[in-house]
Every structure is written in structure tokens, then in C-alpha cells.
Design a protein around this motif. Structure first.
Motif, short mmCIF file in Angstrom:
data_model
loop_
_atom_site.label_atom_id
_atom_site.label_comp_id
_atom_site.label_asym_id
_atom_site.label_seq_id
_atom_site.Cartn_x
_atom_site.Cartn_y
_atom_site.Cartn_z
N SER A 215 0.83 -0.97 -0.26
CA SER A 215 0.05 -0.09 0.25
C SER A 215 1.18 1.24 -0.03
O SER A 215 0.42 2.24 -0.44
N TRP A 217 1.46 3.11 2.50
CA TRP A 217 0.69 3.72 3.59
C TRP A 217 1.59 4.31 4.66
O TRP A 217 2.50 3.33 4.92
N ASN A 218 1.30 5.37 5.38
CA ASN A 218 2.22 5.97 6.32
C ASN A 218 1.22 5.30 7.58
O ASN A 218 0.38 4.76 7.73
N GLU A 221 -2.39 6.78 8.13
CA GLU A 221 -3.21 6.03 7.31
C GLU A 221 -3.57 4.71 7.61
O GLU A 221 -4.54 4.02 7.47
#
Length: 319
Positions: A215, A217-218, A221
Motif C-alpha cells: 500500500s 501507507w504511512n 493512514e
């Protein structure tokens, strides 16, 4: 620019993503003229300090900086960035007679015993902390640990290298997940797993295992997706696994240090995961850790909510 009395000092937290500065009254342990900069906006510590100093009406004669990196014999090397500087260099650059450089884990450890109850969130054990050592775990992009031991009226801080401990698995399923995260042959350490980058890698590993793309994502998120009513199953599993692993590590650390005074989780990541650490996998995993004696189940665990604990420690180092 005039110089303030010796009771005043510039204090700072120097990290790879943020820089925080304040003007501290060392006697009263109070701070004002607080600012926060992005590290990426500066090419050196000198440029960042200069940007702060020009905003002050007077220049203190002392400076104390808590650095996220290696600090030894008056030299600091900031983690994840090529910033290397010394106390002597800063003394010469700014005409400040006294410059103290210290690691961020040492700074936050100095401040922990003085934190008020409203600055702490209890996440494990219902008993009050007992007299004795306290374990401190600082979790950001890296994980750092220290033990603070009563020493008369003060506390003695000893920093550890727990990030270099081999991360162990409990079952075959955990081994499969870690093998997906593993980027090269050999052992995998706590410092590669129990950090913000480790949580992001865990989320991607779970997606890869299901045949999906990473993903990217951080942390924000991932935690948001794990909290939604229609939860992202991989975000939820990643956060729950991470919480269980962190609980296991914290429990083992409490047992190794004999931390009857409690375990204190410091940094942005524990606060980002606050809702996931107050119940469920973390508490259960922590209570089981440390062996059959049940010692860890009697140790309280706290998340430090105070955002300026590193600045306070840098101030205390001068008091």
C-alpha cells in the motif's frame, strides 16, 4: 544581542523529521518561546539554530540539545541524516559558553520521574508503580531503551541497545510474516520491527502474503484504516500484531530490568497507537511476557502523553 542570566538556556530536540526549540528557565523548569521546524527545511544544525536565535530578544549563555542519534564525547551524529556536529563547534558558532549534547533517550529518561499523573495514560496493570527501576522505551523511526534507577534523591540513567536484540517469533505464522518483511538473509532485530517503519512494513507484508501490492501507507493512514467501521483487514491485523509484539517486548524488558517502577512508552508512535494499546493484544501479551513468574503482570505500563518531554530532559541536564 544581550545575554540572559545563567538560569536561562536554549533547549532543543533534534530529530530527522522535526526540530523543536525553546527558551528554558533551568531553576523553575519552565519554557517559553517554543518553536517547531521541519528538519528538511535546513541543511545544517547551525542554520536551524540561527533561525531560532534571531527570534529571541536575548541570547542565553547555555544550550542543551537532545539528539535522535549517537552522542559521545561531545559529538553528535543525527540518525538518518548526514548531520554531524560537536559541542565545541556550536560554542564557536554562536558564542555560547556552555553547550550540552545528549541522546534523546537519555533526555526523556531524565524527565520521566517528574511527569505528572495527567501526562500519563496507563495501558497495563491496575497496581500502582512500586519503588524501584523504571524502564523507558522511546519509539519513533527507531526504538531506544533505558533504565532509570533510584540514586538517593536523584535518578541514574543507563541507556541500552535493545534495538539490536534479535526479534523472536512464537509460531510458524509469525515466522512466515517476518520472512516476508525480511529484506536480506540473517537475523532480524527489534529495531527493524518495533518502529514506525516496521509497522508500515508489516502492513505491506500482510498484503503481499494475500497476493496484493504494497500500500505504501504511512502510520496515520494505517491507524485510520484500522479504526474505521468498515475496517481494512490488513491494517487491523497489522496494528493488532504490532501491539502484541510490542507488549511481548515491553514485558521481557520489564523482567530483564526488574522494572517494578513501571514501563514508560514515549514518542509519537505509542501515542498514535493509543487506542490499540489500552486493551486487547498489547495487555495480554505484556502480562504473559517475562516467564512463568508472572512478574510482568504486576508492572504498570504508561504512554507518556507530554509532547515536550525531551525538552524537559535537556533542561534537567543543566540543573
Amino acid at each position: 544581542m544581550s545575554t540572559l542570566s545563567d538560569r536561562h538556556a536554549i533547549v532543543g530536540e533534534i530529530g530527522s523529521t522535526h526540530l523543536r526549540f525553546a527558551l528554558a528557565d533551568v531553576d523553575e523548569l519552565t519554557m517559553d518561546h517554543y518553536v517547531s521546524f521541519r528538519t528538511s527545511d535546513f541543511d545544517s544544525i547551525e542554520l536551524a539554530l540561527n533561525a531560532y536565535l534571531i527570534s529571541l530578544p536575548c541570547r542565553p549563555g547555555r544550550m542543551s540539545l537532545a539528539v535522535a542519534g549517537d552522542v559521545a564525547e561531545g559529538q553528535a551524529h543525527l540518525a538518518h541524516l548526514p548531520w554531524i556536529f560537536t559541542d565545541k563547534r556550536l560554542q564557536d558558532a554562536f558564542g555560547v559558553p556552555v553547550v550540552n549534547l545528549m541522546s534523546d533517550i537519555r533526555a526523556v529518561s531524565l524527565a520521566v520521574p517528574l511527569l505528572a499523573e495527567h501526562e500519563l495514560l496507563r495501558v497495563a496493570a491496575t497496581v500502582s508503580p512500586q519503588p524501584g527501576p523504571k524502564a523507558v522505551v522511546l519509539i519513533e523511526r527507531d526504538i531506544e531503551t533505558a533504565i532509570i534507577v533510584p540514586n538517593g534523591r536523584d535518578w541514574k540513567v543507563t541507556c541500552g541497545r535493545a534495538a539490536d536484540i534479535t526479534f523472536g517469533v512464537e509460531d510458524a505464522d509469525e515466522l512466515l510474516v517476518l520472512n516476508t518483511i525480511r529484506s536480506h538473509p540473517g537475523r532480524i532485530t527489534v529495531g527493524k520491527i518495533l518502529t514506525s517503519t516496521g509497522l508500515a512494513a508489516l502492513h505491506d507484508a500482510l498484503r503481499l502474503r494475500a497476493g496484493l501490492n504494497p500500500s505504501g501507507w504511512n502510520i496515520s493512514e494505517i491507524t485510520t484504516a484500522a479504526s474505521l467501521d468498515e475496517r481494512d483487514p490488513f491494517a487491523k491485523e497489522a496494528v493488532e500484531r504490532f501491539a502484541a509484539w510490542l507488549g511481548r517486548f515491553a514485558g521481557d524488558l520489564a523482567a530483564a530490568y526488574g522494572a517494578s517502577g513501571g514501563v514508560y512508552l514515549v514518542g509519537s508512535l505509542p501515542n498514535d497507537l493509543r487506542d490499540f494499546l489500552t486493551d486487547g493484544p498489547f495487555r495480554a501479551s505484556f502480562a504473559r511476557a517475562g516467564g512463568p513468574s508472572g512478574f510482568a503482570s504486576t508492572v504498570p505500563v504508561y504512554i507518556v502523553k507530554a509532547f515536550n518531554v525531551g525538552l524537559r530532559g535537556a533542561t534537567l541536564a543543566l540543573s
